[in-house]
Scaffold this active site. Structure first.
Site, PDB file in Angstrom:
ATOM      1  N   GLU A 170       0.826  -1.191   0.000  1.00 10.18           N
ATOM      2  CA  GLU A 170       0.000   0.000   0.000  1.00 10.18           C
ATOM      3  C   GLU A 170       0.868   1.250   0.000  1.00 10.18           C
ATOM      4  O   GLU A 170       2.045   1.206   0.370  1.00 10.18           O
ATOM      5  CB  GLU A 170      -0.957   0.005   1.198  1.00 10.18           C
ATOM      6  CG  GLU A 170      -0.277   0.038   2.550  1.00 10.18           C
ATOM      7  CD  GLU A 170      -1.260  -0.053   3.705  1.00 10.18           C
ATOM      8  OE1 GLU A 170      -2.344  -0.653   3.520  1.00 10.18           O
ATOM      9  OE2 GLU A 170      -0.935   0.462   4.789  1.00 10.18           O
TER      10      GLU A 170
ATOM     11  N   HIS B  20      -1.962   7.524  14.188  1.00  7.18           N
ATOM     12  CA  HIS B  20      -2.590   6.203  14.245  1.00  7.18           C
ATOM     13  C   HIS B  20      -3.802   6.332  15.176  1.00  7.18           C
ATOM     14  O   HIS B  20      -3.646   6.442  16.393  1.00  7.18           O
ATOM     15  CB  HIS B  20      -1.586   5.183  14.785  1.00  7.18           C
ATOM     16  CG  HIS B  20      -2.100   3.781  14.852  1.00  7.18           C
ATOM     17  ND1 HIS B  20      -1.357   2.698  14.461  1.00  7.18           N
ATOM     18  CD2 HIS B  20      -3.287   3.265  15.256  1.00  7.18           C
ATOM     19  CE1 HIS B  20      -2.055   1.583  14.638  1.00  7.18           C
ATOM     20  NE2 HIS B  20      -3.234   1.912  15.123  1.00  7.18           N
TER      21      HIS B  20
ATOM     22  N   GLU C 251      -6.660  -1.564   9.443  1.00  9.12           N
ATOM     23  CA  GLU C 251      -6.941  -2.956   9.776  1.00  9.12           C
ATOM     24  C   GLU C 251      -7.950  -3.009  10.911  1.00  9.12           C
ATOM     25  O   GLU C 251      -8.290  -1.988  11.521  1.00  9.12           O
ATOM     26  CB  GLU C 251      -5.664  -3.697  10.189  1.00  9.12           C
ATOM     27  CG  GLU C 251      -4.997  -3.151  11.442  1.00  9.12           C
ATOM     28  CD  GLU C 251      -3.679  -3.835  11.746  1.00  9.12           C
ATOM     29  OE1 GLU C 251      -2.970  -4.205  10.782  1.00  9.12           O
ATOM     30  OE2 GLU C 251      -3.360  -3.989  12.938  1.00  9.12           O
TER      31      GLU C 251
ATOM     32  N   ARG D  92     -10.433  -8.408  18.820  1.00 11.80           N
ATOM     33  CA  ARG D  92     -10.223  -8.788  20.216  1.00 11.80           C
ATOM     34  C   ARG D  92     -10.248  -7.533  21.079  1.00 11.80           C
ATOM     35  O   ARG D  92     -10.349  -6.431  20.566  1.00 11.80           O
ATOM     36  CB  ARG D  92      -8.852  -9.464  20.363  1.00 11.80           C
ATOM     37  CG  ARG D  92      -7.714  -8.612  19.798  1.00 11.80           C
ATOM     38  CD  ARG D  92      -6.341  -9.170  20.069  1.00 11.80           C
ATOM     39  NE  ARG D  92      -5.309  -8.519  19.289  1.00 11.80           N
ATOM     40  CZ  ARG D  92      -4.784  -7.330  19.521  1.00 11.80           C
ATOM     41  NH1 ARG D  92      -5.238  -6.593  20.537  1.00 11.80           N
ATOM     42  NH2 ARG D  92      -3.827  -6.836  18.761  1.00 11.80           N
TER      43      ARG D  92
ATOM     44  N   ARG E 181       2.740   2.095  28.757  1.00 12.50           N
ATOM     45  CA  ARG E 181       3.095   0.689  28.927  1.00 12.50           C
ATOM     46  C   ARG E 181       4.477   0.615  29.584  1.00 12.50           C
ATOM     47  O   ARG E 181       5.474   1.078  29.010  1.00 12.50           O
ATOM     48  CB  ARG E 181       3.126  -0.034  27.592  1.00 12.50           C
ATOM     49  CG  ARG E 181       1.828   0.052  26.803  1.00 12.50           C
ATOM     50  CD  ARG E 181       1.886  -0.816  25.560  1.00 12.50           C
ATOM     51  NE  ARG E 181       0.705  -0.631  24.721  1.00 12.50           N
ATOM     52  CZ  ARG E 181       0.366  -1.449  23.736  1.00 12.50           C
ATOM     53  NH1 ARG E 181       1.130  -2.501  23.456  1.00 12.50           N
ATOM     54  NH2 ARG E 181      -0.708  -1.223  23.006  1.00 12.50           N
TER      55      ARG E 181
END
Length: 448
Positions: free
Chosen positions: A200, A208, A288, A292, A338
């Site tokens: 792509e 994002h 995408e 989950r 994180r």
């Protein structure tokens, strides 16, 4: 409602699911490998059963052993968490054959959306904007080069089954295309046993942006606003926040409605995430879908007040969604860091070992999702994430100040962590101004 749920995972997400089940009056079964015998999730669950050696392939990825454990322990359902078998279509199908409820979408949907080239094709048919790219799978580097030249460089080479930054390469010219294609394809074969690739157009340093969606078995779908996941290192998320400050109410509504339309196009059920790229002109493209619960789901919970794990369990049991779109409000601002067992100054080298002492921050609007404790041995066999530090403030600046304070209070001794690196990110003038995109770390912290 389920009587007992087996959690096919480990670490903080296993603990998170156990806590939700406790509040709902549902019994839990923890599965663990030999390396996780003393893990927190094995102590908090009502029952625990060993499913194999430390190796993931012989334990947390071993479908037969997990299903056998579920039957032996008489559990009604399996919650896969994230990672491991959470997006494995065959596992979801096996659960159905064994008359065990898989808390997630069907195997058919996982397969359809998990294959990125198939997902692109489906979204195009549904009228969802996608990044310009190949419509059919690509298997040969020579074929890919021809298509890339027609498209125009730079391009992104992606594995159809990729994830977590694996099987992805940026090619900026025909000279580097062949090597990049072959290395990405080899990585895909090793990691996912799949040589299917697609290409792509590469969008330079976009944001994002992902939209959390939730759907029940009766066609009801809602979105819970967006998360800005632009702070990444090698395509892996480091920090997430909600909402995104550059998205207007009008654009949020448009992107949210598109995310709902994408989910309805595949008759989606349970929790999912539609991921978009947002360019500098505020044009968004479908990238995408993750079928989950996400690592970063707590920031959505903090700004909406909705417990996503409980909602997953409810809709999997056959209940309708507990909220309608008009009832969902985004209040305040949330940020998640994180915290990993890694050393940023040594190329983010993993740093397993024994935690000698620990002090966790607290206070109003501070949340910790973790599985670690003093004297806990961090194994070298799995992902290096130790905890997620989440804060909530009435606005973005208050959330940033709260995160800086919490990171300054966090103490983990005995091993190296990336907490100081996270402090540097949230203290950087460009981050505080909101000038973030996927090139942020590369641009400002290239020396690490």
């Amino acid at each position: 409602m389920f009587n007992k749920i087996l959690i096919a995972n480990r670490g903080e997400i296993a603990v998170r699911i156990i806590r939700a089940c406790r509040e709902m009056g549902i019994k839990t079964v923890a599965v663990y490998s030999e390396a996780d015998r003393d893990a927190l999730h094995t102590m908090l669950a009502d029952e625990a059963i060993c499913i194999g050696p430390a190796s993931s392939s012989q334990s947390y990825l071993n479908m037969e052993r997990i299903l056998a454990a579920c039957v032996v322990m008489k559990a009604d359902a399996i919650h896969p968490g994230f990672g491991f078998l959470s997006e494995n279509a065959r596992f979801a199908e096996l659960c159905e054959k064994c008359n065990i409820t898989f808390i997630g979408p069907s195997g058919e949907i996982i397969h359809k959306m998990g294959n990125k080239s198939e997902a692109r094709k489906t979204m195009m048919e549904a009228g969802v904007p996608v990044v310009p790219g190949t419509k059919e799978p690509v298997y040969q580097a020579e074929e890919g080069l021809k298509l890339a030249e027609e498209m125009g460089f730079p391009v992104m080479i992606k594995a159809s089954s990729g994830g977590g930054g694996k099987g992805m390469r940026i090619s900026r010219s025909r000279e580097d295309f062949m090597d990049n294609f072959q290395s990405a394809q080899l990585e895909s074969v090793k990691g996912f046993s799949d040589d299917t690739m697609y290409i792509e157009k590469y969008i330079e340093n976009p944001r994002h942006i992902e939209f959390q969606i939730m759907a029940d078995k009766y066609g009801n779908v809602v979105h819970l606003g967006e998360r800005d996941c632009s702070i990444q290192r090698r395509h892996q998320k480091v920090l997430e926040e909600s909402p995104c400050q550059v998205i207007s109410d009008k654009l949020r509504q448009e992107m949210g409605e598109t995310a709902v339309r994408a989910a309805k196009a595949v008759h989606y059920e349970n929790a999912g995430t539609i991921e978009f790229l947002l360019d500098k002109d505020k044009t968004f493209y479908f990238m995408e879908m993750n079928t989950r619960i996400q690592v970063e789901h707590p920031v959505t919970e903090m700004v909406t007040g909705l417990d996503l794990i409980k909602e997953q369990i409810r809709v999997a049991s056959g209940e309708t969604l507990s909220v309608e779109q008009k009832e969902i409000k985004i209040l305040g601002h949330a940020i998640e860091c994180r915290i990993n067992a890694e050393n940023p100054s040594r190329h983010f080298m993993p740093c397993p070992g024994r935690i000698s002492s620990i002090h966790l921050p607290g206070g109003n609007g501070v949340r910790i999702d973790t599985h670690i404790y003093a004297d806990y041995q961090v194994p070298s066999n799995y992902d290096s994430m130790l905890l997620k530090l989440i804060v909530h403030g009435k606005n973005r600046m208050e959330a940033i100040e709260k995160m800086r304070s919490a990171l300054g209070e966090l103490i983990i001794e005995g091993i190296e962590t990336n907490s100081d690196f996270q402090y540097e990110i949230v203290s950087h003038p460009a981050f505080m101004e909101g000038a973030t995109d996927t090139g942020f770390i590369e641009r400002y912290f290239s020396g690490l």
